[in-house]
Write an enzyme that holds these catalytic residues in place. Structure first.
Site, mmCIF file in Angstrom:
data_model
loop_
_atom_site.group_PDB
_atom_site.id
_atom_site.type_symbol
_atom_site.label_atom_id
_atom_site.label_comp_id
_atom_site.label_asym_id
_atom_site.label_seq_id
_atom_site.Cartn_x
_atom_site.Cartn_y
_atom_site.Cartn_z
ATOM 1 C CG ASP A 27 -0.135 -0.078 2.536
ATOM 2 O OD1 ASP A 27 0.789 -0.905 2.618
ATOM 3 O OD2 ASP A 27 -0.460 0.669 3.478
ATOM 4 C CE LYS A 58 -0.491 0.581 6.849
ATOM 5 N NZ LYS A 58 0.689 0.506 6.005
ATOM 6 C CD GLU A 101 1.076 0.020 10.522
ATOM 7 O OE1 GLU A 101 2.288 0.011 10.259
ATOM 8 O OE2 GLU A 101 0.193 0.047 9.645
ATOM 9 C CD GLU A 135 6.451 1.736 11.752
ATOM 10 O OE1 GLU A 135 7.665 1.523 11.518
ATOM 11 O OE2 GLU A 135 5.618 2.009 10.871
ATOM 12 C CE LYS A 149 1.983 -3.556 8.903
ATOM 13 N NZ LYS A 149 1.818 -3.261 7.470
ATOM 14 C CB SER A 186 1.005 -6.976 8.188
ATOM 15 O OG SER A 186 0.543 -6.043 7.225
ATOM 16 C CE1 TYR A 205 4.849 1.862 4.051
ATOM 17 C CE2 TYR A 205 2.708 2.935 4.209
ATOM 18 C CZ TYR A 205 3.494 1.834 3.889
ATOM 19 O OH TYR A 205 2.889 0.705 3.384
#
Length: 398
Positions: free
Chosen positions: A73, A185, A225, A227, A267, A336, A398
């Site tokens: 993605d 997501k 998620e 992170e 995630k 993932s 990202y």
């Protein structure tokens, strides 16, 4: 004293696999909010979504034994950086060619249960003219969609960020469901070198919870998620301390927003030292710290923990996952991965049509390795030197 009473609406029938496999236009979401009047002035709100059974079924399908998620993605800008690394221009045709290579790898569905797509890919066709979504479904892979709008600076914080995208999310997720997506997501980040501040942690947790509630109301299983970035020279104990704080906050707000835990996937980052720490952790240490965190913070109602790789090498990410699956867990503990599945594949392809099969074979090697790791059967034998190279990028965007 009168007892509390409530009338719960029955969930709509589960959507058979064949219904969404054909990409048919399915029913519009509806949700009922039923208020139970108690003897006190307070009231209990019970959410009965028409998608409840379907959400549980989708989450269990993705969290199936020996399978995990292919994260493909990357935004068009990030995909452009990947293409530039092999000397290709960032054009739609080149992005289409690379994504076609990934989704059409023969037998990919044996190891991959879900694929997270960027919006362009969800509506895109392969170079052969077939819808990407249909190609995935034919491989028994559930299509997913990235729904956040990226990170921006968080005013009032210690140079930290927050994730935008809640505005218009309800209409977007409904449209993505109609296009064939069945999970979503949303990625936000926490930086240890920058604090993390209480403000940043709370903002991350609240945003994830609101996104999760909206996604479930549209029929999409939300991947949650937060992170915790690898950036920094801190030790593994500091990572563990921050992760405990973050996940406590996340689940508090998930509950506050009436999110159904059986219909989500997580995630998380693995618990590791900072990438610039002089102390390195073995796979067993990573597994011990990470599983201790999960047992303290994650309810067993959650069906799947799909770890991100976060800049670890392909082999490192697989070894760590394998170490976590050496004994039974209350959840499906899987992967993932984006770079940790795609890095060697991309370099093998190099933009050359004649290298497509070799690149797909490389992708399948990585997918199979992580499938074995999910089952606790990965040995690490025969791995290439390229797969052992770390992929951490300081300040990675990202």
């Amino acid at each position: 004293m009168a007892s509390a009473s409530a009338t719960l609406l029955k969930s709509s029938p589960v959507v058979d696999k064949c219904e969404w496999i054909k990409g048919q236009s399915l029913r519009q979401a509806s949700a009922a909010f039923v208020r139970c009047h108690l003897t006190s002035p307070s009231a209990l709100t019970v959410r009965a979504s028409s998608y409840a059974d379907e959400l549980v079924k989708t989450a269990k399908t993705i969290a199936s034994p020996g399978r995990g998620i292919l994260a493909m993605d990357e935004s068009n800008a990030t995909c452009g950086k990947r293409l530039a690394s092999i000397g290709l221009e960032n054009t739609e045709a080149n992005r289409q060619a690379y994504r076609t290579l990934l989704v059409s790898a023969p037998g990919l569905g044996e190891y991959i249960s879900g694929a997270i797509l960027f919006e362009e890919t969800l509506y895109q066709s392969t170079t052969d003219g077939k819808k990407m979504v249909d190609v995935l479904i034919e491989q028994n892979i559930v299509p997913g969609i990235k729904v956040d709008k990226g990170l921006v600076p968080l005013p009032g914080s210690n140079n930290e960020s927050w994730c935008q995208g809640l505005d218009g999310l309800s209409s977007r997720t409904a449209a993505y469901y109609q296009q064939g997506a069945r999970f979503a997501k949303w990625r936000t980040v926490v930086s240890i070198p920058n604090g993390p501040s209480a403000l940043a942690v709370k903002e991350a947790a609240w945003g994830l919870a609101r996104y999760a509630a909206v996604s479930q109301d549209s029929g999409l299983v939300p991947i949650v998620e937060p992170e915790i970035l690898l950036d920094g020279d801190h030790g593994i104990d500091r990572t563990f301390e921050v992760a405990q704080k973050v996940w406590a906050e996340v689940f508090f707000y998930l509950a506050e927003n009436n999110v159904m835990f059986e219909g989500i996937l997580l995630k998380p980052s693995m618990v590791t030292p900072g990438a610039e720490s002089k102390d390195k952790a073995t796979p067993q240490q990573v597994a011990d710290y990470t599983l201790k965190l999960l047992h303290r913070r994650i309810p067993p109602a959650v069906p799947g923990i799909m770890f991100l790789s976060g800049g670890q090498s392909e082999v490192e990410a697989t070894l760590n996952l394998n170490a976590m699956n050496q004994s039974p867990n209350p959840w499906h503990v899987s992967f993932s991965y984006a770079r940790a599945l795609q890095n060697t594949c991309l370099k093998t392809w190099g933009g050359r049509p004649e290298h497509v099969k070799a690149a797909q074979d490389t992708l399948l090697v990585r997918a199979k390795a992580n499938s074995l790791a999910q089952l606790g059967k990965y040995t690490g034998e025969g791995e290439s030197e390229e797969a052992k190279k770390g992929m951490f990028v300081k300040g990675y965007v990202y």
